[in-house]
Design a protein around this motif. Structure first.
Motif, mmCIF file in Angstrom:
data_model
loop_
_atom_site.group_PDB
_atom_site.id
_atom_site.type_symbol
_atom_site.label_atom_id
_atom_site.label_comp_id
_atom_site.label_asym_id
_atom_site.label_seq_id
_atom_site.Cartn_x
_atom_site.Cartn_y
_atom_site.Cartn_z
ATOM 1 N N UNK A 202 37.765 46.740 33.227
ATOM 2 C CA UNK A 202 37.662 46.069 31.924
ATOM 3 C C UNK A 202 36.212 46.022 31.444
ATOM 4 N N UNK A 203 35.281 45.742 32.355
ATOM 5 C CA UNK A 203 33.868 45.667 31.989
ATOM 6 C C UNK A 203 33.365 47.034 31.534
ATOM 7 N N UNK A 204 33.695 48.064 32.299
ATOM 8 C CA UNK A 204 33.248 49.409 31.919
ATOM 9 C C UNK A 204 33.841 49.847 30.588
ATOM 10 N N UNK A 205 35.114 49.490 30.349
ATOM 11 C CA UNK A 205 35.757 49.854 29.091
ATOM 12 C C UNK A 205 35.104 49.133 27.911
ATOM 13 N N UNK A 206 34.782 47.854 28.120
ATOM 14 C CA UNK A 206 34.144 47.094 27.042
ATOM 15 C C UNK A 206 32.735 47.595 26.747
ATOM 16 N N UNK A 207 32.080 48.184 27.752
ATOM 17 C CA UNK A 207 30.740 48.725 27.549
ATOM 18 C C UNK A 207 30.776 50.154 27.024
ATOM 19 N N UNK A 208 31.953 50.721 26.874
ATOM 20 C CA UNK A 208 32.088 52.070 26.363
ATOM 21 C C UNK A 208 31.742 53.146 27.366
ATOM 22 N N UNK A 209 31.698 52.784 28.651
ATOM 23 C CA UNK A 209 31.351 53.764 29.697
ATOM 24 C C UNK A 209 32.631 54.374 30.253
ATOM 25 N N UNK A 210 33.321 55.114 29.421
ATOM 26 C CA UNK A 210 34.620 55.666 29.806
ATOM 27 C C UNK A 210 34.500 56.834 30.769
ATOM 28 N N UNK A 211 33.368 57.500 30.796
ATOM 29 C CA UNK A 211 33.210 58.664 31.655
ATOM 30 C C UNK A 211 32.841 58.293 33.084
ATOM 31 N N UNK A 212 32.491 57.023 33.303
ATOM 32 C CA UNK A 212 32.124 56.576 34.652
ATOM 33 C C UNK A 212 33.372 56.088 35.365
ATOM 34 N N UNK A 213 33.768 56.716 36.487
ATOM 35 C CA UNK A 213 34.983 56.292 37.203
ATOM 36 C C UNK A 213 34.846 54.854 37.697
ATOM 37 N N UNK A 214 35.781 53.973 37.348
ATOM 38 C CA UNK A 214 35.709 52.580 37.821
ATOM 39 C C UNK A 214 35.755 52.469 39.341
ATOM 40 N N UNK A 215 36.402 53.448 40.011
ATOM 41 C CA UNK A 215 36.525 53.384 41.470
ATOM 42 C C UNK A 215 35.159 53.420 42.140
ATOM 43 N N UNK A 216 34.236 54.172 41.588
ATOM 44 C CA UNK A 216 32.905 54.279 42.188
ATOM 45 C C UNK A 216 32.171 52.945 42.161
ATOM 46 N N UNK A 217 32.359 52.181 41.102
ATOM 47 C CA UNK A 217 31.689 50.885 40.979
ATOM 48 C C UNK A 217 32.425 49.809 41.775
ATOM 49 N N UNK A 218 33.748 49.794 41.657
ATOM 50 C CA UNK A 218 34.510 48.731 42.330
ATOM 51 C C UNK A 218 34.445 48.854 43.840
ATOM 52 N N UNK A 219 34.276 50.080 44.341
ATOM 53 C CA UNK A 219 34.201 50.264 45.792
ATOM 54 C C UNK A 219 33.052 49.467 46.388
ATOM 55 N N UNK A 220 31.925 49.466 45.710
ATOM 56 C CA UNK A 220 30.760 48.726 46.213
ATOM 57 C C UNK A 220 31.078 47.236 46.298
ATOM 58 N N UNK A 221 31.697 46.689 45.259
ATOM 59 C CA UNK A 221 31.999 45.258 45.243
ATOM 60 C C UNK A 221 33.086 44.894 46.257
ATOM 61 N N UNK A 222 34.050 45.784 46.441
ATOM 62 C CA UNK A 222 35.115 45.500 47.406
ATOM 63 C C UNK A 222 34.579 45.486 48.835
ATOM 64 N N UNK A 223 33.743 46.463 49.166
ATOM 65 C CA UNK A 223 33.150 46.485 50.505
ATOM 66 C C UNK A 223 32.245 45.268 50.697
ATOM 67 N N UNK A 224 31.469 44.919 49.663
ATOM 68 C CA UNK A 224 30.591 43.755 49.746
ATOM 69 C C UNK A 224 31.388 42.475 49.967
ATOM 70 N N UNK A 225 32.488 42.318 49.210
ATOM 71 C CA UNK A 225 33.335 41.137 49.383
ATOM 72 C C UNK A 225 33.906 41.071 50.790
ATOM 73 N N UNK A 226 34.390 42.207 51.291
ATOM 74 C CA UNK A 226 35.005 42.233 52.623
ATOM 75 C C UNK A 226 33.991 41.881 53.711
ATOM 76 N N UNK A 227 32.765 42.332 53.546
ATOM 77 C CA UNK A 227 31.726 42.031 54.533
ATOM 78 C C UNK A 227 31.307 40.567 54.445
ATOM 79 N N UNK A 228 31.153 40.041 53.225
ATOM 80 C CA UNK A 228 30.693 38.659 53.056
ATOM 81 C C UNK A 228 31.676 37.638 53.626
ATOM 82 N N UNK A 229 32.971 37.915 53.497
ATOM 83 C CA UNK A 229 33.960 36.963 54.021
ATOM 84 C C UNK A 229 34.283 37.233 55.485
ATOM 85 N N UNK A 230 33.557 38.173 56.104
ATOM 86 C CA UNK A 230 33.812 38.544 57.501
ATOM 87 C C UNK A 230 35.269 38.977 57.662
ATOM 88 N N UNK A 231 35.635 39.987 56.876
ATOM 89 C CA UNK A 231 37.029 40.401 56.774
ATOM 90 C C UNK A 231 37.670 40.842 58.068
#
Length: 244
Positions: A202-231
């Motif tokens: 949603x953030x990338x779409x609102x910024x008009x960055x349609x050519x940037x794959x959301x998976x590349x950005x979300x992967x960083x946040x998902x791994x960060x979340x998993x590490x922070x909560x000691x997944x």
């Protein structure tokens, strides 16, 4: 060598029930499983048979199925492709299975293997004693609906207790119960990572960055979340405690 006969003893009962059902009396094999009657060659055959069937038994009658399916769901939810590799996930599932099943193996050793090796009980009785702790473990994890399904399919009379169920009914009911539980855990694992994917897209779409794959950005946040909560600690701890 006699101590290695325990897996073969249990495999024999799992595959075919008890010896009288095989017609042991009619063939004159009543004392076939007596320790003193087993030659070295026959012991080697039994050990090799046990080793060849061990992978299938690990999948069918232990906690391995739930563990490996949940870890596979986790990897797909994170979107890390082949990280961790299959070898690592299978190795982790295997050693966690050994940890979870250790009390069951110890009970089998004390009640079946040791008396059999000491020639205090017959092979048939040892197999029945050794199978009971394993069946108790499976029944604790199996839903009544799944047991009822296979009882109705096999058209066997309704038993008085769950312990009276044949192993051929308990094993498939246990496996589909484990798969259901693993899928439920996988669904819960997907939810927080799905929310991250939706927010990033949603953030990338609102910024008009349609050519940037959301998976590349979300992967960083998902791994960060998993590490922070000691997944890994939370997930493995929850899985292991779920079997006790």
């Amino acid at each position: 060598m006699k101590r290695r006969l325990a897996p073969a003893l249990l495999i024999a009962l799992l595959l075919g029930g008890h010896l009288p059902a095989w017609g042991a009396s009619s063939w004159g094999l009543e004392n076939f499983w007596a320790p003193e009657r087993l030659s070295l060659s026959l012991q080697l055959v039994l050990v090799l048979t046990a080793l060849s069937l061990a992978p299938a038994l690990i999948i069918m009658v232990t906690s391995f199925t739930r563990l490996v399916v949940v870890f596979s769901f986790l990897r797909h939810a994170l979107g890390t492709q082949q990280m961790p590799p299959n070898q690592i996930l299978i190795a982790l599932s295997l050693f966690l299975t050994l940890f979870i099943m250790a009390p069951v193996w110890q009970e089998i050793q004390e009640k079946a293997v040791t008396p059999y090796v000491n020639r205090q009980i017959s092979g048939e009785e040892a197999a029945q004693r050794g199978l009971k702790p394993l069946k108790d473990f499976m029944l604790r994890q199996t839903r009544e609906n799944d047991l009822a399904l296979f009882v109705s399919i096999s058209k066997t009379p309704r038993p008085r207790t769950a312990q009276d169920l044949p192993i051929a009914t308990v094993v498939p009911a246990f496996m589909i119960s484990e798969l259901r539980t693993a899928f439920e855990i996988g669904f819960l694992l997907y939810l927080p990572f799905l929310i991250i994917d939706m927010v990033v897209a949603s953030v990338l779409l609102s910024m008009g960055m349609m050519m940037l794959p959301p998976v590349m950005i979300s992967l960083v946040f998902k791994v960060l979340l998993f590490v922070l909560v000691d997944g890994w600690n939370l997930l493995v701890g929850s899985l292991v405690r779920g079997f006790h």
